[in-house]
Design a protein around this motif. Structure first.
Motif, PDB file in Angstrom:
ATOM      1  N   PHE A 647       0.828  -1.216   0.000  1.00  0.00           N
ATOM      2  CA  PHE A 647       0.000   0.000   0.000  1.00  0.00           C
ATOM      3  C   PHE A 647       0.858   1.260   0.000  1.00  0.00           C
ATOM      4  N   LEU A 648       0.267   2.342  -0.531  1.00  0.00           N
ATOM      5  CA  LEU A 648       0.904   3.663  -0.460  1.00  0.00           C
ATOM      6  C   LEU A 648       0.343   4.397   0.749  1.00  0.00           C
ATOM      7  N   LEU A 649       1.235   4.849   1.605  1.00  0.00           N
ATOM      8  CA  LEU A 649       0.789   5.598   2.787  1.00  0.00           C
ATOM      9  C   LEU A 649       0.691   7.085   2.446  1.00  0.00           C
ATOM     10  N   ASN A 650      -0.402   7.685   2.897  1.00  0.00           N
ATOM     11  CA  ASN A 650      -0.568   9.123   2.765  1.00  0.00           C
ATOM     12  C   ASN A 650      -0.857   9.654   4.167  1.00  0.00           C
ATOM     13  N   PRO A 683     -12.949   0.563   0.689  1.00  0.00           N
ATOM     14  CA  PRO A 683     -13.743  -0.632   1.016  1.00  0.00           C
ATOM     15  C   PRO A 683     -13.235  -1.889   0.303  1.00  0.00           C
ATOM     16  N   GLU A 684     -12.792  -1.743  -0.967  1.00  0.00           N
ATOM     17  CA  GLU A 684     -12.349  -2.960  -1.679  1.00  0.00           C
ATOM     18  C   GLU A 684     -11.059  -3.516  -1.072  1.00  0.00           C
ATOM     19  N   ASP A 685     -10.189  -2.637  -0.584  1.00  0.00           N
ATOM     20  CA  ASP A 685      -8.972  -3.105   0.093  1.00  0.00           C
ATOM     21  C   ASP A 685      -9.338  -3.759   1.423  1.00  0.00           C
ATOM     22  N   ALA A 686     -10.257  -3.121   2.145  1.00  0.00           N
ATOM     23  CA  ALA A 686     -10.660  -3.632   3.457  1.00  0.00           C
ATOM     24  C   ALA A 686     -11.259  -5.021   3.326  1.00  0.00           C
ATOM     25  N   GLU A 687     -12.056  -5.206   2.291  1.00  0.00           N
ATOM     26  CA  GLU A 687     -12.705  -6.498   2.096  1.00  0.00           C
ATOM     27  C   GLU A 687     -11.653  -7.593   1.893  1.00  0.00           C
ATOM     28  N   ARG A 688     -10.659  -7.288   1.070  1.00  0.00           N
ATOM     29  CA  ARG A 688      -9.596  -8.257   0.819  1.00  0.00           C
ATOM     30  C   ARG A 688      -8.831  -8.587   2.100  1.00  0.00           C
ATOM     31  N   LEU A 689      -8.696  -7.601   2.955  1.00  0.00           N
ATOM     32  CA  LEU A 689      -7.937  -7.796   4.198  1.00  0.00           C
ATOM     33  C   LEU A 689      -8.811  -8.354   5.321  1.00  0.00           C
ATOM     34  N   GLY A 690     -10.105  -8.493   5.047  1.00  0.00           N
ATOM     35  CA  GLY A 690     -11.019  -8.960   6.074  1.00  0.00           C
ATOM     36  C   GLY A 690     -11.218  -7.957   7.197  1.00  0.00           C
ATOM     37  N   VAL A 691     -11.176  -6.702   6.853  1.00  0.00           N
ATOM     38  CA  VAL A 691     -11.283  -5.647   7.858  1.00  0.00           C
ATOM     39  C   VAL A 691     -12.645  -4.968   7.739  1.00  0.00           C
ATOM     40  N   ALA A 692     -13.330  -4.834   8.876  1.00  0.00           N
ATOM     41  CA  ALA A 692     -14.580  -4.081   8.898  1.00  0.00           C
ATOM     42  C   ALA A 692     -14.335  -2.722   9.539  1.00  0.00           C
ATOM     43  N   THR A 713     -13.489   4.583   3.741  1.00  0.00           N
ATOM     44  CA  THR A 713     -13.929   5.821   3.096  1.00  0.00           C
ATOM     45  C   THR A 713     -13.798   5.686   1.587  1.00  0.00           C
ATOM     46  N   GLY A 714     -14.085   6.758   0.883  1.00  0.00           N
ATOM     47  CA  GLY A 714     -13.988   6.765  -0.572  1.00  0.00           C
ATOM     48  C   GLY A 714     -12.588   7.040  -1.073  1.00  0.00           C
ATOM     49  N   ILE A 715     -11.592   6.790  -0.260  1.00  0.00           N
ATOM     50  CA  ILE A 715     -10.204   7.006  -0.660  1.00  0.00           C
ATOM     51  C   ILE A 715      -9.860   6.087  -1.838  1.00  0.00           C
ATOM     52  N   ARG A 716      -8.906   6.508  -2.640  1.00  0.00           N
ATOM     53  CA  ARG A 716      -8.431   5.713  -3.767  1.00  0.00           C
ATOM     54  C   ARG A 716      -7.967   4.337  -3.283  1.00  0.00           C
ATOM     55  N   ALA A 717      -8.319   3.272  -3.993  1.00  0.00           N
ATOM     56  CA  ALA A 717      -7.866   1.925  -3.619  1.00  0.00           C
ATOM     57  C   ALA A 717      -6.343   1.872  -3.670  1.00  0.00           C
ATOM     58  N   GLY A 718      -5.762   1.119  -2.734  1.00  0.00           N
ATOM     59  CA  GLY A 718      -4.301   0.997  -2.706  1.00  0.00           C
ATOM     60  C   GLY A 718      -3.627   2.063  -1.875  1.00  0.00           C
ATOM     61  N   LYS A 762       4.319  12.008   2.221  1.00  0.00           N
ATOM     62  CA  LYS A 762       3.111  11.409   1.653  1.00  0.00           C
ATOM     63  C   LYS A 762       3.379  10.245   0.722  1.00  0.00           C
ATOM     64  N   THR A 763       4.583   9.720   0.761  1.00  0.00           N
ATOM     65  CA  THR A 763       4.860   8.594  -0.110  1.00  0.00           C
ATOM     66  C   THR A 763       5.732   7.585   0.614  1.00  0.00           C
ATOM     67  N   ALA A 764       5.112   6.565   1.171  1.00  0.00           N
ATOM     68  CA  ALA A 764       5.871   5.466   1.759  1.00  0.00           C
ATOM     69  C   ALA A 764       5.090   4.187   1.489  1.00  0.00           C
ATOM     70  N   ALA A 765       5.795   3.071   1.419  1.00  0.00           N
ATOM     71  CA  ALA A 765       5.132   1.790   1.174  1.00  0.00           C
ATOM     72  C   ALA A 765       4.838   1.119   2.520  1.00  0.00           C
ATOM     73  N   VAL A 766       3.620   0.627   2.679  1.00  0.00           N
ATOM     74  CA  VAL A 766       3.225  -0.003   3.946  1.00  0.00           C
ATOM     75  C   VAL A 766       2.400  -1.265   3.691  1.00  0.00           C
ATOM     76  N   ARG A 767       2.291  -2.109   4.724  1.00  0.00           N
ATOM     77  CA  ARG A 767       1.316  -3.199   4.684  1.00  0.00           C
ATOM     78  C   ARG A 767       0.316  -3.000   5.814  1.00  0.00           C
ATOM     79  N   VAL A 768      -0.852  -3.585   5.629  1.00  0.00           N
ATOM     80  CA  VAL A 768      -1.946  -3.398   6.587  1.00  0.00           C
ATOM     81  C   VAL A 768      -2.467  -4.768   6.991  1.00  0.00           C
ATOM     82  N   GLN A 769      -2.660  -4.956   8.300  1.00  0.00           N
ATOM     83  CA  GLN A 769      -3.203  -6.218   8.802  1.00  0.00           C
ATOM     84  C   GLN A 769      -4.239  -5.946   9.874  1.00  0.00           C
TER      85      GLN A 769
END
Lengths: 790, 167
Positions: A647-650, A683-692, A713-718, A762-769
């Motif tokens: 993911f791109l961190l902002n 939402p599409e990222d959250a769904e893949r990660l199983g996050v509500a 939110t309506g943030i850009r996917a990724g 505003k530009t770093a690579a991250v993972r989310v769990q």
């Protein structure tokens, strides 16, 4: 009087629509908790907009604020931070006595004791290591007079180049973009340009949250009879994006590719003012060549938006008649910051839309007094926008200060903030004086910053009103007076200067930073060439009078201003001098730019590498008053998403908080509105990660990890967004994570723009769990950009 | 023996050696964050230059290998150098190491620039428009590298040499 908390929900208040050329109607916003006995003139210090306000005082305490209807900036309005934030002044945990570290503990001391500790260490270091072992890291919140005194102490008293402001984090790119394009700093436009424009172009500028009152002005035009066209570039569905005619939610870090494509379209379609370009600019041929390689299809691939959307945006920008363009941190704290900000200048230059009513580019500021660090020489320039490479400029300053020109370090640009911390890390800076800012939360890669500040060999002095994360790591803490408790001036993003009078006494023994610098200079015995005290002023007004002389003849000319003139009516725009006794609404109305070799603030840089241009090369091609059209290739971000960190961190702000919440968390309405950090996910990222929504998630980069509730939110996917305000002072341990890190800057990367040296937050690579299920809705704010989906 | 081909081979070699040096310096000075990133970009740029020279060298009987693409942070010793730089980077002497590295890069970049001057003269004398255009563009990039190195030297030498001098 407005009801408690009303403007937390209704951030921008009631609309007062108006049409092009009309006067923006006044609307006086007021919040008082008790009936004031008197009102004291001031201006807001909780964003860069600089709204005129009066401070209500009763029984020696601040009891409220009221917008000044007569002020040109806000016509009476105030934003939520302005309305509620003043309550921090009355907070019971203000620092009231100096603290000195003894046996590992910060203990109360007298001013004499504390200052003598600082002076003793200073003398010892001057003797053993010299002036380059001193660093100053200052604020975007002090007053012009304080910065000026600080610059003089650092540059001419000690003679160190290591003085920079946290304005490096918010406004350095504005400064350098203006210098690279026009030869000198100084925002050309006026907020009255909003009143007449027919096109608005906002790039990485979440104005609705960062400058709420400016957005009220835009919103009133957008809801008026002849609504301007609005183009917004932002990866988040900000309130401005929702109002836009064209919204470009581009991938973070790709501004240059997008703006190159837009210029490509302007050129291909002939949406240019060729006569203007010919007469008033240099560099068109090189620009044309570079942007010719950025047709919308190519930029669309890079930026992740459709080619048609880019064409639509270009058509709006190319066919309007009065274009106002603005940018802020989505450009300044992103990849290729200066290069991108300069491309925005190019758009207005190509269209010949500058220096005319309704036509300007605004390189916005982040902080209320950021502009003053630039003018007084408390950051990357010498006072009065002087050019450190121009000996005549340095001699001129040395003569005004009556010091040897070689006392003023000018072998290289003044050291930028992250380099100051680097020198402290390697051990060549041994005394770091931090005024009114909180690097232990606001600088990138916090584990590193904490380890630098905690070094035994580094002597850290902190002046602040509260025991911040940074103050807790200090050796000496000096209790500072806040706004309302001292006098001084400051200047906003459209060059409007305001006077803020002292309304109340500071609590306990707290003092203004000006008084601290005066005391230090006196104790250190700093003198000029004739043995007279270096600081020949004792009050803010005397410091202002001296700064006026230093600014005279330079673009930021204050010489025609007085405290008296600033009282009573509206703030006044510089230059204010014999030619413009009532101030000057717009710069460059005659299309002559401050680019002459003898006058310019810098000879400029290579936008990609930051290599400095050679002075003689510049002189040989003296643009002689023309602006520069500087081109830049798109270069990908220094850290891109990978398999490990997809993911791109902002990072960014919420409307309810300022910087690291030092003041805003002490205003109950603001604190309740946004009490804790959160993580925005598509939402599409959250769904893949199983996050509500509301689940606790961990965000991890190669540098650190944080945990906070998710918000879909309506943030850009990724893309993942985390607000940067939240630190640790209101938790056990206080200066560092205690089991649950949540400061966004645990994750960010230590990399800065090569020209402006502004960190790339505003530009770093991250993972989310996912970490744990949520217990219902997280306590997070409800502004549109953060609005929940689904 | 085709002397033009030899001259282009020299240029190719100088670019590749400069790329190697950027990689080494970038990794050795990882604690200097701007140096790390800019060395990486310049190493890549040198490899691109070398690749661009190959077809011209081939026309003059010089069959050059494709340039390698080794870059900062990706060599086998990168992790070790990185760790070392973090340890050394906490010592004031790290400024001296920076200066020495900049000197080496500066000298090698000047050598590259010298060969670009020669290539430009050859292009004119052989009426090779294509080569002339290439030289024009890429030599400018080398000159920018040199400007960048000068910028770095000007900023870092006082701190490296003056702090604590005489004690």
């Amino acid at each position: 009087m407005q009801m408690d908390g009303e403007r937390i929900v209704d951030v921008w208040g009631a609309r007062t629509p108006y049409e092009a050329g009309g006067e923006w109607p006044a609307r006086v916003d007021e919040l008082v908790l008790d009936e004031p006995e008197r009102w004291v003139q001031s201006a807001c210090v909780l964003c860069s907009n600089g709204c005129g306000l009066d401070i209500g005082v009763r029984g020696g305490r601040i009891v409220g604020v009221r917008g000044r209807a007569a002020d040109r900036v806000n016509h009476g309005r105030l934003g939520p931070k302005g309305l509620y934030g003043w309550q921090a002044n009355n907070s019971p945990d203000r620092l009231t006595r100096p603290l000195v570290r003894r046996d590992g503990e910060l203990r109360e001391a007298s001013w004499d004791e504390a200052m003598e500790v600082v002076v003793a260490r200073s003398r010892e270091l001057l003797e053993s290591m010299g002036p380059l072992s001193f660093g100053f890291y200052t604020s975007g919140q002090l007053f012009a007079e304080e910065y000026y005194a600080q610059a003089k102490v650092a540059r001419a008293g000690l003679g160190t180049p290591h003085l920079d402001g946290n304005t490096r984090l918010c406004t350095a790119t504005a400064e350098w973009a203006l210098i690279e394009s026009f030869g000198c700093d100084g925002d050309p436009g006026s907020y009255t340009d909003i009143d007449v424009c027919d096109t608005l172009f906002l790039v990485g500028h979440n104005v609705a949250e960062t400058q709420t009152v400016l957005w009220m002005r835009m919103l009133d035009r957008l809801h008026g009879r002849d609504r301007p066209q609005l183009v917004v570039v932002d990866p988040r569905p900000t309130p401005a994006a929702r109002e836009a005619d064209v919204w470009l939610p581009i991938r973070s870090g790709t501004n240059v590719a997008l703006l190159n494509a837009i210029q490509h379209e302007l050129i291909v379609n002939g949406w240019l003012d060729l006569a203007f370009v010919e007469e008033h600019t240099v560099g068109f041929a090189a620009l044309e060549k570079i942007v010719s390689a950025y047709p919308p299809e190519r930029a669309a691939d890079i930026c992740g938006v459709s080619p048609q959307a880019i064409r639509d945006a270009a058509r709006v920008l190319g066919t309007g008649e009065r274009l106002v363009s603005t940018c802020l941190q989505g450009v300044y704290q992103s990849n290729q910051a200066t290069a991108a900000a300069v491309q925005l200048n190019n758009v207005n230059l190509l269209r010949g839309m500058i220096g005319k009513p309704g036509c300007s580019v605004f390189q916005m500021n982040g902080q209320p007094t950021a502009e003053n660090t630039r003018e007084t020489g408390a950051n990357g320039a010498l006072p009065g926008y002087r050019n450190f490479e121009n000996d005549a400029h340095v001699d001129d300053l040395a003569a005004l200060w009556n010091v040897d020109p070689l006392t003023i370090p000018h072998w290289a640009p003044p050291t930028h903030a992250l380099q100051i911390f680097r020198f402290a890390e390697e051990g060549s800076i041994r005394l770091l004086w931090i005024t009114c800012t909180n690097p232990a939360v606001s600088l990138p890669e916090l584990h590193r910053i904490r380890s630098i500040l905690s070094q035994e060999r580094l002597f850290v002095v902190v002046s602040d009103a509260f025991l911040t994360e940074t103050a807790q790591l200090a050796d000496v803490v000096l209790p500072a007076a806040l706004w309302g408790e001292k006098q001084g001036t400051y200047t906003n993003a459209d060059r409007t200067v305001h006077l803020s009078d002292k309304a109340v006494e500071p609590p306990g023994e707290a003092r203004s930073d000006l008084d601290m610098f005066l005391d230090y200079a006196h104790r250190m015995g700093f003198t000029d060439r004739d043995g007279e005290p270096l600081l020949r002023f004792a009050t803010p007004e005397e410091a202002f009078e001296e700064f006026k002389r230093v600014s005279a003849g330079r673009p930021c000319d204050y010489s025609g201003l007085t405290y008296e003139k600033l009282r009573g009516g509206s703030g006044i725009q510089w230059p204010c001098n014999a030619e413009f006794p009532d101030g000057c609404e717009r710069l460059y109305v005659n299309h002559v730019f401050p680019s002459h070799a003898a006058y310019c603030e810098s000879y400029g840089h290579d936008l990609i590498s930051g290599a400095e241009n050679e002075p003689d090369e510049y002189a040989a091609h003296d643009p002689g008053g023309r602006a520069f059209l500087k081109a830049a290739e798109y270069v990908p971000s220094p850290e891109l998403p990978s398999d490990d960190y997809p993911f791109l961190l902002n990072t960014g702000r919420t409307v309810y908080h300022w910087h690291t919440r030092t003041k805003t968390a002490r205003a109950p309405e603001l604190e309740r509105a946004a009490p804790e950090a959160w993580v925005e996910l598509a939402p599409e990222d959250a769904e893949r990660l199983g996050v509500a929504d509301g689940d606790l998630v961990a965000v991890e980069s190669a540098r650190g990890k944080i945990e906070a509730p998710a918000r879909l939110t309506g943030i850009r996917a990724g893309v993942v967004f985390v607000p940067f305000h939240y630190g640790y002072w209101d938790e056990p341990e206080g200066s560092e994570p205690n089991g649950s890190p949540h400061a966004a800057n645990e994750l960010t990367i230590t990399r800065w723009d090569p020209v402006s040296k502004q960190p790339i937050y505003k530009t770093a690579a991250v993972r989310v769990q996912k970490v744990a299920d949520g217990d219902g809705a997280a306590a997070v704010p409800a502004v549109a950009s953060q609005e929940r989906l689904g | 023996m085709n002397k033009i081909g030899l001259a282009l081979k020299e240029l190719y070699r100088a670019e590749e050696e400069l790329a190697d040096e950027y990689v080494k310096v970038g990794e050795r000075l990882a604690a200097e964050h701007d140096v790390w990133y800019d060395c990486r970009r310049f190493a890549d740029q040198c490899h691109l230059h070398a690749a661009a020279i190959r077809p011209f060298a081939a026309r003059h009987e010089q069959d050059l290998d494709p340039p390698d693409d080794e870059t900062v942070g990706q060599t086998t010793t990168a992790a070790l150098r990185h760790k070392l730089s973090e340890v050394l980077g906490r010592r004031p002497e790290s400024g001296l190491l920076l200066l020495r590295s900049l000197r080496q890069l500066y000298l090698q970049a000047q050598e590259v620039s010298f060969h670009w001057i020669v290539a430009g003269q050859l292009a004119q004398a052989t009426r090779d428009h294509e080569l002339l255009e290439l030289v024009d563009e890429l030599h400018r990039e080398t000159l920018t590298q040199i400007k960048w190195l000068k910028t770095q030297v000007k900023q870092s030498s006082p701190q490296a040499l003056v702090v604590g001098a005489g004690t």
